[in-house]
Structures are given as structure tokens and as C-alpha cells.
Motif scaffolding. Structure first.
Motif, PDB file in Angstrom:
ATOM      1  N   GLY A  92      38.537  42.301   3.606  1.00 55.54           N
ATOM      2  CA  GLY A  92      37.231  42.876   3.893  1.00 55.54           C
ATOM      3  C   GLY A  92      36.013  42.069   3.510  1.00 55.54           C
ATOM      4  N   THR A  93      36.173  40.877   2.961  1.00 60.77           N
ATOM      5  CA  THR A  93      35.021  40.042   2.611  1.00 60.77           C
ATOM      6  C   THR A  93      34.326  39.586   3.900  1.00 60.77           C
ATOM      7  OG1 THR A  93      36.162  39.274   0.638  1.00 60.77           O
ATOM      8  CG2 THR A  93      34.307  37.943   1.389  1.00 60.77           C
ATOM      9  N   PRO A  94      32.999  39.659   3.962  1.00 58.92           N
ATOM     10  CA  PRO A  94      32.294  39.196   5.157  1.00 58.92           C
ATOM     11  C   PRO A  94      32.632  37.737   5.475  1.00 58.92           C
ATOM     12  CG  PRO A  94      30.803  40.415   3.748  1.00 58.92           C
ATOM     13  CD  PRO A  94      32.075  40.223   2.967  1.00 58.92           C
ATOM     14  N   PHE A  95      32.815  37.456   6.763  1.00 57.05           N
ATOM     15  CA  PHE A  95      33.170  36.115   7.230  1.00 57.05           C
ATOM     16  C   PHE A  95      32.114  35.651   8.213  1.00 57.05           C
ATOM     17  CE2 PHE A  95      35.600  33.574  10.469  1.00 57.05           C
ATOM     18  CZ  PHE A  95      35.650  32.414   9.723  1.00 57.05           C
ATOM     19  N   ILE A  96      31.554  34.482   7.941  1.00 57.80           N
ATOM     20  CA  ILE A  96      30.536  33.884   8.802  1.00 57.80           C
ATOM     21  C   ILE A  96      31.118  32.603   9.382  1.00 57.80           C
ATOM     22  CG2 ILE A  96      28.191  32.970   8.918  1.00 57.80           C
ATOM     23  CD1 ILE A  96      27.646  34.602   6.302  1.00 57.80           C
ATOM     24  N   ASP A  97      31.325  32.598  10.695  1.00 52.49           N
ATOM     25  CA  ASP A  97      31.874  31.427  11.378  1.00 52.49           C
ATOM     26  C   ASP A  97      30.719  30.675  12.020  1.00 52.49           C
ATOM     27  OD1 ASP A  97      33.291  29.519  12.738  1.00 52.49           O
ATOM     28  OD2 ASP A  97      34.553  30.931  13.836  1.00 52.49           O
ATOM     29  N   ILE A  98      30.377  29.520  11.442  1.00 51.04           N
ATOM     30  CA  ILE A  98      29.251  28.749  11.970  1.00 51.04           C
ATOM     31  C   ILE A  98      29.704  27.620  12.887  1.00 51.04           C
ATOM     32  CG2 ILE A  98      27.709  29.326  10.071  1.00 51.04           C
ATOM     33  CD1 ILE A  98      28.284  26.496   8.943  1.00 51.04           C
ATOM     34  N   ARG A  99      30.993  27.558  13.203  1.00 55.31           N
ATOM     35  CA  ARG A  99      31.472  26.499  14.097  1.00 55.31           C
ATOM     36  C   ARG A  99      30.806  26.538  15.465  1.00 55.31           C
ATOM     37  NH1 ARG A  99      37.764  27.332  12.635  1.00 55.31           N
ATOM     38  NH2 ARG A  99      37.002  29.466  12.723  1.00 55.31           N
ATOM     39  N   PRO A 100      30.447  27.731  16.013  1.00 57.32           N
ATOM     40  CA  PRO A 100      29.760  27.725  17.315  1.00 57.32           C
ATOM     41  C   PRO A 100      28.278  27.333  17.260  1.00 57.32           C
ATOM     42  CG  PRO A 100      30.786  29.879  16.876  1.00 57.32           C
ATOM     43  CD  PRO A 100      30.864  29.071  15.629  1.00 57.32           C
ATOM     44  N   VAL A 101      27.693  27.243  16.078  1.00 56.67           N
ATOM     45  CA  VAL A 101      26.260  26.921  15.961  1.00 56.67           C
ATOM     46  C   VAL A 101      26.038  25.468  16.390  1.00 56.67           C
ATOM     47  CG1 VAL A 101      24.325  26.668  14.347  1.00 56.67           C
ATOM     48  CG2 VAL A 101      25.891  28.610  14.123  1.00 56.67           C
ATOM     49  N   THR A 102      25.120  25.284  17.340  1.00 59.42           N
ATOM     50  CA  THR A 102      24.851  23.927  17.835  1.00 59.42           C
ATOM     51  C   THR A 102      23.569  23.336  17.264  1.00 59.42           C
ATOM     52  OG1 THR A 102      23.768  24.874  19.769  1.00 59.42           O
ATOM     53  CG2 THR A 102      26.097  24.272  20.002  1.00 59.42           C
ATOM     54  N   ASP A 103      22.643  24.174  16.847  1.00 58.09           N
ATOM     55  CA  ASP A 103      21.374  23.686  16.296  1.00 58.09           C
ATOM     56  C   ASP A 103      21.527  23.483  14.783  1.00 58.09           C
ATOM     57  OD1 ASP A 103      18.801  23.082  15.588  1.00 58.09           O
ATOM     58  OD2 ASP A 103      17.882  24.757  16.678  1.00 58.09           O
ATOM     59  N   VAL A 104      22.040  22.307  14.417  1.00 60.32           N
ATOM     60  CA  VAL A 104      22.320  22.051  13.007  1.00 60.32           C
ATOM     61  C   VAL A 104      21.043  21.920  12.170  1.00 60.32           C
ATOM     62  CG1 VAL A 104      24.598  21.038  13.351  1.00 60.32           C
ATOM     63  CG2 VAL A 104      22.586  19.568  13.440  1.00 60.32           C
ATOM     64  N   ILE A 105      19.953  21.499  12.775  1.00 59.17           N
ATOM     65  CA  ILE A 105      18.686  21.391  12.052  1.00 59.17           C
ATOM     66  C   ILE A 105      18.194  22.792  11.669  1.00 59.17           C
ATOM     67  CG2 ILE A 105      16.282  20.617  12.140  1.00 59.17           C
ATOM     68  CD1 ILE A 105      18.369  18.340  12.100  1.00 59.17           C
ATOM     69  N   ALA A 106      18.227  23.709  12.607  1.00 62.18           N
ATOM     70  CA  ALA A 106      17.806  25.084  12.318  1.00 62.18           C
ATOM     71  C   ALA A 106      18.720  25.700  11.268  1.00 62.18           C
ATOM     72  CB  ALA A 106      17.811  25.928  13.586  1.00 62.18           C
ATOM     73  N   PHE A 107      20.011  25.420  11.372  1.00 65.83           N
ATOM     74  CA  PHE A 107      20.947  25.968  10.391  1.00 65.83           C
ATOM     75  C   PHE A 107      20.667  25.389   9.003  1.00 65.83           C
ATOM     76  CE2 PHE A 107      24.818  25.852   7.891  1.00 65.83           C
ATOM     77  CZ  PHE A 107      25.093  27.214   7.827  1.00 65.83           C
ATOM     78  N   ALA A 108      20.408  24.090   8.939  1.00 63.05           N
ATOM     79  CA  ALA A 108      20.138  23.439   7.652  1.00 63.05           C
ATOM     80  C   ALA A 108      18.868  23.985   6.998  1.00 63.05           C
ATOM     81  CB  ALA A 108      20.019  21.934   7.844  1.00 63.05           C
ATOM     82  N   ASN A 109      17.944  24.483   7.791  1.00 61.00           N
ATOM     83  CA  ASN A 109      16.694  25.016   7.254  1.00 61.00           C
ATOM     84  C   ASN A 109      16.786  26.490   6.864  1.00 61.00           C
ATOM     85  OD1 ASN A 109      15.080  22.690   7.278  1.00 61.00           O
ATOM     86  ND2 ASN A 109      14.842  22.875   9.492  1.00 61.00           N
ATOM     87  N   LEU A 110      17.946  27.114   7.065  1.00 65.91           N
ATOM     88  CA  LEU A 110      18.096  28.509   6.650  1.00 65.91           C
ATOM     89  C   LEU A 110      18.066  28.598   5.126  1.00 65.91           C
ATOM     90  CD1 LEU A 110      20.943  29.890   8.963  1.00 65.91           C
ATOM     91  CD2 LEU A 110      18.473  30.213   9.182  1.00 65.91           C
ATOM     92  N   PRO A 111      17.633  29.722   4.606  1.00 68.58           N
ATOM     93  CA  PRO A 111      17.668  29.904   3.148  1.00 68.58           C
ATOM     94  C   PRO A 111      19.107  30.056   2.695  1.00 68.58           C
ATOM     95  CG  PRO A 111      17.087  31.951   4.212  1.00 68.58           C
ATOM     96  CD  PRO A 111      17.132  30.907   5.288  1.00 68.58           C
ATOM     97  N   ARG A 112      19.327  29.930   1.415  1.00 65.62           N
ATOM     98  CA  ARG A 112      20.656  30.181   0.879  1.00 65.62           C
ATOM     99  C   ARG A 112      20.790  31.676   0.628  1.00 65.62           C
ATOM    100  NH1 ARG A 112      19.729  31.076  -4.450  1.00 65.62           N
ATOM    101  NH2 ARG A 112      17.855  30.155  -5.296  1.00 65.62           N
TER     102      ARG A 112
END
Length: 156
Positions: A92-112
Motif C-alpha cells: 500500500g505504499t504510494p508508488f510514483i513512476d516517473i519513467r514516462p516523464v519526458t520533461d526532465v528539466i521541469a521534473f528536476a525543478n519540482l520541490p522535494r
């Protein structure tokens, strides 16, 4: 504790190259002791993943990470080859699959994700933190897939 979980953790611990090497060199007792310690450690990670409000598993091209507040357990392998993460998600732990994310710059700028309940009022930019649900909203907007979504369901 479910026997299947223990069976997977024991098999994983026994398959480690160091434990195999100890057995091969005749140090069976030490191998068993280390395997037991590994299983107990992994069980504590699973317990934390179930209890901590911001615990989550994230998988990307760089590997799989189990975020447990101030502790992170990781491997360079995808979740399919990381039994501990697979068990956490199955439980039941939340799972975040970021493999489909193509905008790596936007992802890198997300907060922690905040380790505790303290979040920044404006969670944008480097060094900022956001709640797990806010982070999931942001990742999903970039194309990430979510399993075991902790966000409240909205009825329409």
C-alpha cells in the motif's frame, strides 16, 4: 507477518553476493547471521513505509528509491528487480513512476517531498518542500503514473 513477505526477504538476503561468498567459504553461521540482520532491517523499512505519512516509492531511469522521511533505500535497478520496493508497494505504499516523464528539466525543478509535516507555503524552486499529495499532483501533470494514490478521492 505474512509468510510470503518473509520468504521473499529471506530469498533476497540469501542471494546477495557477500552472503553467497560466506557460504561458499564455509562460514555458514556468519552468512545466516547477516541474512537474519538484513531481513530484520528490511522488515523495519517495510514497517516505516506503512506508517510514515510521506513515505513513498519512486522509480525512474536512474533506479528505484524508497523514501522514508530522513531515510532513503535505493538501487539502480527498476522496481521489477527491487523486491523490497515491490513489497512496499504491494502493501500500500504510494508508488510514483516517473519513467514516462519526458520533461526532465521541469521534473528536476519540482520541490522535494517534505520529510515531516513542515511544507513551504510556496513550494517552487530548489530546496523547497511540498506535501506528498502536492508532489504527486505535480508529477502527474508531467506525465508520471501513480499507484496507491494517497490523495482523497473526489466524487463527481
Amino acid at each position: 507477518m505474512q509468510t510470503g513477505v518473509l520468504r521473499v526477504l529471506r530469498a533476497t538476503a540469501a542471494s546477495w553476493w557477500r552472503h553467497k561468498e560466506l557460504r561458499r567459504s564455509g562460514q555458514t553461521g556468519q552468512a545466516q547471521r547477516r541474512e537474519r540482520e538484513t531481513v530484520l532491517c528490511d522488515l523495519s523499512y517495510l514497517k516505516q513505509a506503512a506508517l510514515l505519512p510521506n513515505a513513498h516509492v519512486i522509480c525512474g531511469e536512474g533506479g528505484t528509491f524508497i523514501h522514508l522521511g530522513w531515510t532513503t533505500v535505493s538501487t539502480f535497478a527498476p522496481i521489477e528487480r527491487f523486491p523490497l520496493a515491490t513489497l512496499a508497494v504491494a502493501r500500500g505504499t504510494p508508488f510514483i513512476d516517473i519513467r514516462p516523464v519526458t520533461d526532465v528539466i521541469a521534473f528536476a525543478n519540482l520541490p522535494r517531498v517534505a520529510q515531516d509535516e513542515s511544507v513551504d507555503p510556496e513550494p517552487w524552486g530548489p530546496g523547497r518542500s511540498a506535501s506528498l499529495t502536492t508532489y504527486i499532483d505535480m508529477v502527474e501533470a508531467l506525465g508520471g503514473r501513480i499507484a496507491n494514490d494517497p490523495r482523497p478521492r473526489q466524487s463527481t
